[in-house]
Write a protein that holds these residues in place. Structure first.
Motif, mmCIF file in Angstrom:
data_model
loop_
_atom_site.group_PDB
_atom_site.id
_atom_site.type_symbol
_atom_site.label_atom_id
_atom_site.label_comp_id
_atom_site.label_asym_id
_atom_site.label_seq_id
_atom_site.Cartn_x
_atom_site.Cartn_y
_atom_site.Cartn_z
ATOM 1 N N VAL A 1 0.816 -1.208 0.000
ATOM 2 C CA VAL A 1 0.000 0.000 0.000
ATOM 3 C C VAL A 1 0.858 1.271 0.000
ATOM 4 O O VAL A 1 0.336 2.367 -0.107
ATOM 5 C CB VAL A 1 -0.989 0.026 1.188
ATOM 6 N N ASP A 2 2.168 1.107 0.143
ATOM 7 C CA ASP A 2 3.081 2.245 0.095
ATOM 8 C C ASP A 2 4.475 1.725 -0.239
ATOM 9 O O ASP A 2 4.683 0.508 -0.375
ATOM 10 C CB ASP A 2 3.067 3.046 1.402
ATOM 11 N N ARG B 1 -2.019 1.938 -5.688
ATOM 12 C CA ARG B 1 -1.524 2.443 -4.401
ATOM 13 C C ARG B 1 -0.147 3.101 -4.512
ATOM 14 O O ARG B 1 0.231 3.896 -3.655
ATOM 15 C CB ARG B 1 -1.463 1.301 -3.399
#
Length: 153
Positions: free
Chosen positions: A73-74, A127
Motif C-alpha cells: 500500500v506504500d 496504491r
C-alpha cells in the motif's frame, strides 16, 4: 557479529528481538507495523543481512519469485514484500529505489535473470501512484519500479 546496531532507527527493537531469539521465521510479520516501525524493520533487515545470510548463496539464475501485491500500500511495504519474496522473512532486498537497483546486481538473494510474478499488481499500481521526480521526468512510483526491474531482471 553483534545483533543490534547504533544505526537502527527508533522502533527497531522488536525486529532485533525477533532476530536474536530466532522468531523471525515466517512471512508477513511486518504487515501490522506502523509506518515508522515498517521503516525501522527495513533498517534492521539491512544491518542484519550479513548475519542473516551467513554465507548462503544467491538463488540461482532462472529462479521464479512470486510477489504478493495485496499488502503493498506504500513504498516501504513494497520493500518489505519484495525482500521477503526474494530473501525470506527478515531478509533484505533494498529499502529505497537505489538500494533495490543495487540488490538486482546480485549478492542479496537472487541472481539475474530471474522471473518475478507480481500477483495483485493492479491493486499495487493504484496504491503506488505517487509521482517521483527522476531528474529528467516525473513518473509514477509503480512504473519506475517496473522500469528498474525490467532493466535488471
Amino acid at each position: 557479529m553483534a545483533l543490534g546496531c547504533d544505526h537502527a532507527l527508533p522502533g527497531a527493537e522488536r525486529a532485533w528481538d525477533l532476530i536474536r531469539t530466532g522468531r523471525l521465521n515466517h512471512t508477513g510479520m511486518w504487515r501490522e507495523l506502523s509506518p515508522e516501525d515498517k521503516h525501522a524493520w527495513l533498517s534492521v533487515a539491512l544491518w542484519s543481512s550479513k548475519y542473516q545470510r551467513r554465507g548462503k548463496p544467491d538463488a540461482p539464475a532462472g529462479q521464479v519469485f512470486v510477489l504478493d501485491g495485496r499488502h503493498i500500500v506504500d513504498e516501504d511495504r513494497f520493500y518489505c514484500a519484495i525482500r521477503e519474496t526474494v530473501s525470506g522473512p527478515g531478509g533484505y532486498f533494498g529499502w529505497n529505489l537505489s538500494a533495490l537497483d543495487d540488490c538486482l546486481h546480485g549478492g542479496w538473494g537472487a541472481t539475474t535473470p530471474f522471473t518475478l510474478h507480481w500477483n495483485f499488481s493492479t491493486e499495487a499500481r493504484s496504491r503506488l501512484a505517487e509521482r517521483v521526480d527522476t531528474g529528467d521526468r516525473e513518473i509514477a512510483l509503480f512504473d519506475l519500479i517496473l522500469e528498474i526491474l525490467e532493466e535488471r531482471v
